[in-house]
Design an enzyme around this catalytic site. Sequence first.
Site, PDB file in Angstrom:
ATOM      1  N   GLU A 172       3.575  -9.180  -1.878  1.00 36.35           N
ATOM      2  CA  GLU A 172       1.971  -9.996  -1.572  1.00 36.35           C
ATOM      3  C   GLU A 172       1.969 -11.259  -1.990  1.00 36.35           C
ATOM      4  O   GLU A 172       1.223 -12.174  -1.231  1.00 36.35           O
ATOM      5  CB  GLU A 172       0.968  -9.006  -2.109  1.00 36.35           C
ATOM      6  CG  GLU A 172       0.570  -7.973  -1.859  1.00 36.35           C
ATOM      7  CD  GLU A 172       1.514  -6.570  -2.272  1.00 36.35           C
ATOM      8  OE1 GLU A 172       2.452  -6.941  -3.053  1.00 36.35           O
ATOM      9  OE2 GLU A 172       1.014  -5.515  -2.079  1.00 36.35           O
ATOM     10  N   ASP A 232      -1.380  -5.451  -5.358  1.00 39.70           N
ATOM     11  CA  ASP A 232      -2.765  -4.675  -6.093  1.00 39.70           C
ATOM     12  C   ASP A 232      -2.198  -3.051  -6.051  1.00 39.70           C
ATOM     13  O   ASP A 232      -1.287  -2.657  -6.656  1.00 39.70           O
ATOM     14  CB  ASP A 232      -3.804  -5.025  -4.924  1.00 39.70           C
ATOM     15  CG  ASP A 232      -3.507  -4.796  -3.581  1.00 39.70           C
ATOM     16  OD1 ASP A 232      -2.367  -4.438  -3.013  1.00 39.70           O
ATOM     17  OD2 ASP A 232      -4.489  -4.486  -2.849  1.00 39.70           O
ATOM     18  N   GLY A 265       0.901  -1.312  -0.006  1.00 42.59           N
ATOM     19  CA  GLY A 265       0.031   0.069  -0.014  1.00 42.59           C
ATOM     20  C   GLY A 265       0.672   1.220  -0.131  1.00 42.59           C
ATOM     21  O   GLY A 265       0.311   2.292  -0.288  1.00 42.59           O
TER      22      GLY A 265
HETATM   23  C1  QUE Z   1       3.521  -8.914   2.725  1.00 40.85           C
HETATM   24  C2  QUE Z   1       2.549  -7.813   2.606  1.00 40.85           C
HETATM   25  C3  QUE Z   1       2.655  -7.105   3.898  1.00 40.85           C
HETATM   26  C4  QUE Z   1       3.471  -7.510   4.885  1.00 40.85           C
HETATM   27  C5  QUE Z   1       4.311  -8.603   4.672  1.00 40.85           C
HETATM   28  C6  QUE Z   1       4.398  -9.411   3.512  1.00 40.85           C
HETATM   29  C7  QUE Z   1       1.745  -6.020   4.126  1.00 40.85           C
HETATM   30  C8  QUE Z   1       1.905  -5.274   5.347  1.00 40.85           C
HETATM   31  C9  QUE Z   1       2.659  -5.495   6.334  1.00 40.85           C
HETATM   32  C10 QUE Z   1       2.860  -4.828   7.434  1.00 40.85           C
HETATM   33  C11 QUE Z   1       4.306  -4.940   8.043  1.00 40.85           C
HETATM   34  C12 QUE Z   1       4.524  -4.338   9.382  1.00 40.85           C
HETATM   35  C13 QUE Z   1       3.048  -3.770   9.981  1.00 40.85           C
HETATM   36  C14 QUE Z   1       2.090  -4.060   9.499  1.00 40.85           C
HETATM   37  C15 QUE Z   1       1.781  -4.679   8.182  1.00 40.85           C
HETATM   38  O1  QUE Z   1       3.683  -6.874   5.966  1.00 40.85           O
HETATM   39  O2  QUE Z   1       0.906  -5.614   3.016  1.00 40.85           O
HETATM   40  O3  QUE Z   1       0.851  -3.591  10.221  1.00 40.85           O
HETATM   41  O4  QUE Z   1       3.177  -3.345  11.295  1.00 40.85           O
HETATM   42  O5  QUE Z   1       1.110  -4.158   5.442  1.00 40.85           O
HETATM   43  O6  QUE Z   1       4.991 -10.456   3.265  1.00 40.85           O
HETATM   44  O7  QUE Z   1       1.616  -7.312   1.734  1.00 40.85           O
END
Ligand code: QUE
Length: 344
Positions: free
Chosen positions: A139, A147, A116
């Site tokens: 992803e 996406d 994102g």
């Molecule tokens: C794939 C992803 C994401 C990911 C790890 C992946 C993702 C994402 C996060 C993430 C990382 C740290 C955070 C959190 C989310 O990790 O989209 O809340 O504190 O947001 O292998 O797509």
Amino acid sequence: MTEELLVERRGAVAIVTLNRPKALNALTLSMFHRLDPLLAEWEEEPGIAAIVVRGAGGKAFCAGGDVRAIAESGPGLGGPDDLKRVFFRDEYRVIRRIHRLKTPYVALQNGITMGGGAGISINGRYRVCTDSTVFAMPETGIGLFPDVGATRFLSRCPGRVGLFLALTGHRIKAADMVWCGLATHYVPQDRLDALVETLAGGESVEATLARYARDPGPAPLAAEEALIDRCFAGETVEAIVAALDRERPEWAAILRRMSPTSLKITHRQLLIGGNLAIEEALALEYRMTQHCMESHDFFEGVRAVLVDKDQNPRWRPARLEEVTKYEVDRYFAPLGPNELTFPG
Ligand code: QUE
């Protein structure tokens, strides 16, 4: 509660700071709900020459969406059941607004810029990477697919490099980002504050970025492009893995750890989506996310990577050969009354 989004007017610029540093500034639904009307309002304000978006804490611009909250939403789990539907809808509407914004939009991609975070930067007009930027679309490792407009921005990378980044989740730094067109400028991170001050003082965005930008040096991926173009030209994911087994076994091994379903839907997505307008690309991605929300791998991927952190997802189906063309078709089926639309 501390604000998830800090907002500031400074001279000719409006500044948004993503402020969840402990969560690497991962995007929440309430951030989208705050950001969307702000951007709409600023776009109509003649005194605002540029909109700057950045991350708090120095470690990340933005690590992605709050996928853990999405995976854990649902009846009996305490979260709103419709987060799976609403989160992606409202995220994609913000991304479309960013893409169509009349006011120059400058994303400071300092530190981790993934998922994102890539979406709210690369779909905008100016993307400034730094010596601390690490970009990836990881992803396929959580049973999803790239996406947030990646259908378009990865398709615009040189040769088959976008498909390579999409399938492997390979991490790249500043020089590769500029070479791929994912960033527009490279600025050393210790110059970012001065850059924002110069914009606030009213100097034009183009002139300011040109003045602060530096040469990021040679792009490591440029030296790999011929191999990537050869190996990722395969008509199926199986053919791509077989080619990598011969030419770059480390990358074949990486693909074998990813969700087989994710790999196949991502391969199809990038083959069909390269020339779509932003609205069409996001509507295609919305179909895909909603079908992922009805399947197994997304929940298993979030469990293995973000909840239990055992890094050992048990994908279903577990093997590429078991993901039929018919199965892949399902992820692209229209959603009837739930198709993504764009108000206004
Ligand atoms: C794939 C992803 C994401 C990911 C790890 C992946 C993702 C994402 C996060 C993430 C990382 C740290 C955070 C959190 C989310 O990790 O989209 O809340 O504190 O947001 O292998 O797509």
